[in-house]
Design a protein around this motif. Structure first.
Motif, mmCIF file in Angstrom:
data_model
loop_
_atom_site.group_PDB
_atom_site.id
_atom_site.type_symbol
_atom_site.label_atom_id
_atom_site.label_comp_id
_atom_site.label_asym_id
_atom_site.label_seq_id
_atom_site.Cartn_x
_atom_site.Cartn_y
_atom_site.Cartn_z
ATOM 1 N N TYR A 53 2.920 -131.090 18.137
ATOM 2 C CA TYR A 53 2.252 -130.499 16.992
ATOM 3 C C TYR A 53 1.407 -129.324 17.462
ATOM 4 O O TYR A 53 0.785 -129.369 18.519
ATOM 5 C CB TYR A 53 1.412 -131.563 16.288
ATOM 6 N N ALA B 13 -1.303 -127.553 15.902
ATOM 7 C CA ALA B 13 -2.757 -127.582 15.709
ATOM 8 C C ALA B 13 -3.157 -128.826 14.920
ATOM 9 O O ALA B 13 -3.539 -128.740 13.763
ATOM 10 C CB ALA B 13 -3.202 -126.319 14.987
ATOM 11 N N GLY C 60 -5.289 -131.817 13.389
ATOM 12 C CA GLY C 60 -6.705 -131.934 13.032
ATOM 13 C C GLY C 60 -6.898 -132.871 11.858
ATOM 14 O O GLY C 60 -5.948 -133.376 11.271
ATOM 15 N N LEU C 61 -8.143 -133.100 11.508
ATOM 16 C CA LEU C 61 -8.544 -133.946 10.382
ATOM 17 C C LEU C 61 -7.869 -135.317 10.396
ATOM 18 O O LEU C 61 -7.179 -135.699 9.447
ATOM 19 C CB LEU C 61 -8.268 -133.252 9.047
ATOM 20 N N ASN D 27 -3.497 -133.687 9.883
ATOM 21 C CA ASN D 27 -2.991 -132.441 9.332
ATOM 22 C C ASN D 27 -2.635 -131.513 10.479
ATOM 23 O O ASN D 27 -3.432 -131.310 11.386
ATOM 24 C CB ASN D 27 -4.095 -131.828 8.461
ATOM 25 N N ASP D 28 -1.426 -130.964 10.464
ATOM 26 C CA ASP D 28 -1.071 -129.910 11.417
ATOM 27 C C ASP D 28 -1.259 -128.591 10.675
ATOM 28 O O ASP D 28 -0.457 -128.211 9.828
ATOM 29 C CB ASP D 28 0.366 -130.067 11.907
ATOM 30 N N PHE D 29 -2.356 -127.907 11.002
ATOM 31 C CA PHE D 29 -2.714 -126.697 10.261
ATOM 32 C C PHE D 29 -1.636 -125.617 10.363
ATOM 33 O O PHE D 29 -1.337 -124.946 9.389
ATOM 34 C CB PHE D 29 -4.053 -126.148 10.776
ATOM 35 N N ALA D 30 -1.061 -125.451 11.533
ATOM 36 C CA ALA D 30 -0.065 -124.386 11.717
ATOM 37 C C ALA D 30 1.206 -124.653 10.923
ATOM 38 O O ALA D 30 1.855 -123.725 10.448
ATOM 39 C CB ALA D 30 0.257 -124.231 13.199
ATOM 40 N N THR E 234 1.244 -126.540 8.178
ATOM 41 C CA THR E 234 0.789 -126.898 6.828
ATOM 42 C C THR E 234 1.485 -128.168 6.329
ATOM 43 O O THR E 234 2.090 -128.200 5.257
ATOM 44 C CB THR E 234 0.984 -125.737 5.827
ATOM 45 N N GLN F 295 -0.009 -123.327 1.636
ATOM 46 C CA GLN F 295 -0.949 -122.697 2.552
ATOM 47 C C GLN F 295 -2.188 -122.195 1.823
ATOM 48 O O GLN F 295 -3.253 -122.078 2.407
ATOM 49 C CB GLN F 295 -0.264 -121.562 3.293
ATOM 50 N N MET G 161 -5.363 -124.279 2.143
ATOM 51 C CA MET G 161 -6.090 -124.340 3.415
ATOM 52 C C MET G 161 -7.493 -123.758 3.224
ATOM 53 O O MET G 161 -7.686 -122.822 2.457
ATOM 54 C CB MET G 161 -5.349 -123.537 4.487
#
Length: 153
Positions: free
Chosen positions: A95, A97, A99-100, A113-116, A118, A145, A148
């Protein structure tokens, strides 16, 4: 009937109020000194910078972004490291990024959550304990997105 009920409640509260200020409160028979039970420091060799700790039954889930595995699992009884999962990287089952992190107790799922990408990823706790770092997500929920959070420069 209603005025009588309201009057009774008001009188009950008035009589109850003075009794709250007396020193007739219950006290513990024995005083326990907590200094005998405190630990100065917990040594977790494979955890460098914990940022999220969630406890479920006898397991502690600790999130650590400074090491290869994003979420690590420990036994609470002896702080034994059981393993980790969610590797950061660009390869398969990695993964970009994460997070959370969050744990849903009702469904026994670990979410992050993988921010990159989404995308929200959900893992079964049972699968994590059986497969360890080779676990694959049970649920993947992509999101827009535009949802975000925006960070100001």
């Amino acid at each position: 009937m209603k005025p009588f009920t309201h009057t009774f409640i008001v009188l009950f509260l008035i009589f109850l109020t003075p009794s709250c200020n007396t020193n007739n409160s219950l006290q513990f028979v024995d005083t326990v000194t907590m200094d005998n039970y405190l630990i100065d420091a917990i040594e977790l060799d494979s955890c460098r910078s914990p940022m999220f700790i969630q406890v479920i039954d006898s397991l502690a889930f600790i999130c650590d972004q400074n090491i290869n595995e994003f979420i690590k699992i420990y036994k609470i009884s002896n702080f034994e490291y059981l393993g980790g999962f969610v590797k950061t990287g660009k390869g398969p089952n990695e993964y970009l990024a994460p997070g959370l992190p969050s744990i849903d107790r009702r469904s026994n799922m670990v979410w992050f959550n993988d921010f990159a990408k989404t995308t929200l990823f959900g893992f079964s706790i049972k699968d994590i304990l059986i497969r360890g770092s080779r676990v694959t997500p049970v649920n993947q929920i992509p999101f827009d997105q535009l949802l975000m959070p925006v960070l100001a420069p």
